[in-house]
Design an enzyme around this catalytic site. Structure first.
Site, PDB file in Angstrom:
ATOM      1  N   GLN A  62     -10.302   9.994 -38.904  1.00  0.00           N
ATOM      2  CA  GLN A  62     -10.352  10.949 -37.794  1.00  0.00           C
ATOM      3  C   GLN A  62     -10.154  12.382 -38.265  1.00  0.00           C
ATOM      4  O   GLN A  62     -10.297  13.321 -37.475  1.00  0.00           O
ATOM      5  CB  GLN A  62      -9.297  10.594 -36.754  1.00  0.00           C
ATOM      6  CG  GLN A  62      -7.857  10.798 -37.227  1.00  0.00           C
ATOM      7  CD  GLN A  62      -6.845  10.236 -36.265  1.00  0.00           C
ATOM      8  OE1 GLN A  62      -6.679   9.024 -36.160  1.00  0.00           O
ATOM      9  NE2 GLN A  62      -6.152  11.125 -35.553  1.00  0.00           N
ATOM     10  N   CYS A  68      -7.377   9.409 -32.453  1.00  0.00           N
ATOM     11  CA  CYS A  68      -7.041   8.050 -32.902  1.00  0.00           C
ATOM     12  C   CYS A  68      -7.398   6.988 -31.866  1.00  0.00           C
ATOM     13  O   CYS A  68      -7.878   5.908 -32.206  1.00  0.00           O
ATOM     14  CB  CYS A  68      -5.564   7.965 -33.264  1.00  0.00           C
ATOM     15  SG  CYS A  68      -4.442   8.371 -31.895  1.00  0.00           S
ATOM     16  N   HIS A 361       0.373   7.362 -31.235  1.00  0.00           N
ATOM     17  CA  HIS A 361      -0.778   7.056 -32.090  1.00  0.00           C
ATOM     18  C   HIS A 361      -1.331   5.684 -31.717  1.00  0.00           C
ATOM     19  O   HIS A 361      -0.579   4.764 -31.398  1.00  0.00           O
ATOM     20  CB  HIS A 361      -0.328   7.055 -33.558  1.00  0.00           C
ATOM     21  CG  HIS A 361      -1.443   6.958 -34.544  1.00  0.00           C
ATOM     22  ND1 HIS A 361      -2.531   7.801 -34.545  1.00  0.00           N
ATOM     23  CD2 HIS A 361      -1.642   6.102 -35.590  1.00  0.00           C
ATOM     24  CE1 HIS A 361      -3.340   7.486 -35.554  1.00  0.00           C
ATOM     25  NE2 HIS A 361      -2.833   6.460 -36.185  1.00  0.00           N
ATOM     26  N   ASN A 384      -5.840   1.522 -39.623  1.00  0.00           N
ATOM     27  CA  ASN A 384      -5.601   2.896 -39.210  1.00  0.00           C
ATOM     28  C   ASN A 384      -6.897   3.698 -39.305  1.00  0.00           C
ATOM     29  O   ASN A 384      -7.925   3.182 -39.750  1.00  0.00           O
ATOM     30  CB  ASN A 384      -4.502   3.518 -40.081  1.00  0.00           C
ATOM     31  CG  ASN A 384      -3.842   4.720 -39.427  1.00  0.00           C
ATOM     32  OD1 ASN A 384      -4.144   5.078 -38.288  1.00  0.00           O
ATOM     33  ND2 ASN A 384      -2.946   5.358 -40.150  1.00  0.00           N
TER      34      ASN A 384
END
Length: 442
Positions: A62, A68, A361, A384
């Site tokens: 990102q 996110c 997040h 992630n």
């Protein structure tokens, strides 16, 4: 108390006479609090090993943006697409979702301004509405609303731009524009303009705002081509699809999934549904809504979904006790309070009540290490969106104990939820104030 010179002299003397504090000072001032507090003896207790692991795809990045929640959602949809068409890899455009979220969020902002015309700008509600109208964060239901209305497109149909990958300057100027428009609308109301006149102003402003977004992020495509070669070297090709037609190829039922939260505070009884006032993007879309459940219920649903080979979108407070270098989210590897000689005494309920923790997040669960004998999870494999150089080739590992303390929201297929949760979700949601911690955006 008043801080006197005698107090300072006494405390300095006590500090200098304490060998452990002097050692901690040297370590922390040289390498930083977190790095100095990492206990590498704990690496093995939360090791990167999983006996249940979903097929991996390329790690996304990102970059310098707060997208996110969009990246995590696209990762889930990409997984479904790859499974359906036997693909090793396929990337969806995060920028396409980002564009329409910004556009719809501006319209949502104007509606909130129209609803609060008679309140003072200094009121807590108006101040909240004006505080961050163009922030990057979001919630799952906001993704659902955008995808339902606009579909999705391949990444090459609307690639990232300099402004989507480093969004701070763009967001700053878009916010300035929206606040100026809000000022103009409120001023016109004070001058006696009718509601129809104000709505005409909004329509004009939305046209100008579209142009600003198109300049910054590019123009969304109306038609796309789906072309991919699968693992068996078979070509899949569909030409001239609308973004909604392309999304329908993925065969992902958005309405089959609901959000669970774990907020063990007295003001939010379990097995009730909740929404947050003035939180959303698509004005005519679904409410941001979730069911508050005990952590054990949330965890069981997550485990069942992963064991059924489905990834899980989730929101957590990622910065808590996080070792970036090793990619570990646990309660033992990073122990800053031990170094600071402070006994940390905060329950999850108290952290929420005292603004110490909230969802910050969004990521995706892609596996877990499961103790078959005792039927309990030990750790979780986390995909992630900070690039492959972050954590362990882009993945993090989360301990089960950390899950209990800092997990706040998960997206779960209704098939893995008890009837009590499903019934609660269909009830009229309790409205939370806009500044409630459960209204935080990942």
């Amino acid at each position: 108390m008043k801080i006197e010179r005698e107090f300072l002299q006494e405390k300095a003397k006590e500090f200098n006479n304490n060998r452990a504090l002097r050692i901690s000072q040297r370590a922390a001032s040289s390498t930083g609090l977190v790095e100095a507090s990492i206990d590498k003896r704990e690496y093995d207790s939360n090791r990167f090993h999983f006996n249940i692991s979903l097929p991996e795809t390329k790690i996304r990045n990102q970059n310098k943006s707060g997208r996110c929640w969009i990246f995590a959602a696209m990762n889930v949809l990409e997984y479904a697409l790859c499974q359906k068409y036997n693909l090793k890899e396929f990337e969806l455009s995060q920028n396409y979702i980002y564009f329409y979220d910004k556009l719809e969020r501006a319209n949502y902002f104007f509606n909130s301004i129209l609803e609060t015309l008679d309140e003072e700008p200094s009121s807590r509600l108006v101040s909240h509405i004006l505080s961050s109208p163009m922030g990057d964060g979001g919630q799952w239901d906001m993704i659902k609303n955008i995808v339902k209305k606009y579909g999705v497109v391949p990444a090459n149909s609307m690639p990232d731009t300099a402004n989507s990958t480093a969004s701070a300057n763009m967001n700053d100027y878009l916010t300035k524009i929206l606040r100026m428009y809000a000022k103009n609308i409120r001023k016109a109301h004070q001058e006696g303009k009718s509601l129809d006149d104000l709505r005409a102003m909004v329509e004009e402003y939305m046209g100008q705002f579209y142009n600003a977004l198109a300049i910054s992020l590019g123009t969304p495509p109306e038609k796309i081509d789906f072309e991919a070669r699968d693992k068996d070297d078979q070509v899949h090709s569909e030409k001239g699809l609308s973004p909604l037609e392309f999304f329908n190829l993925i065969d992902f039922d958005l309405d089959q999934y609901i959000s669970l939260i774990n907020a063990p505070t007295k003001d939010k009884p379990y097995y009730k549904s909740y929404t947050v006032e003035h939180l959303g993007n698509v004005l005519e879309g679904d409410l941001v809504k979730y069911v508050n459940v005990p952590i054990e219920v949330m965890k069981e649903a997550v485990v069942d979904q992963i064991r059924s080979n489905e990834p899980v979108w989730f929101g957590c407070d990622v910065g808590q006790f996080f070792s970036r270098e090793s990619g570990k989210l646990d309660l033992t590897t990073v122990n800053v309070f031990d170094m600071l000689d402070v006994d940390y005494d905060f329950s999850k309920e108290e952290r929420l009540d005292y603004h110490e923790s909230l969802m910050t997040h969004a990521m995706v669960f892609m596996g877990l290490d499961y103790d078959m004998e005792n039927e309990r999870p030990l750790r979780y494999k986390v995909e992630n969106s900070w690039g492959s150089k972050s954590g362990i080739d882009g993945y993090l590992v989360m301990s089960d104990e950390w899950f209990d303390e800092y997990m706040y929201q998960v997206l779960v297929n209704k098939a893995y939820l008890p009837e009590e949760v499903l019934v609660a979700y269909e009830e009229e949601p309790i409205k939370l104030r806009p500044w409630d911690p459960m209204g935080s955006l990942a």
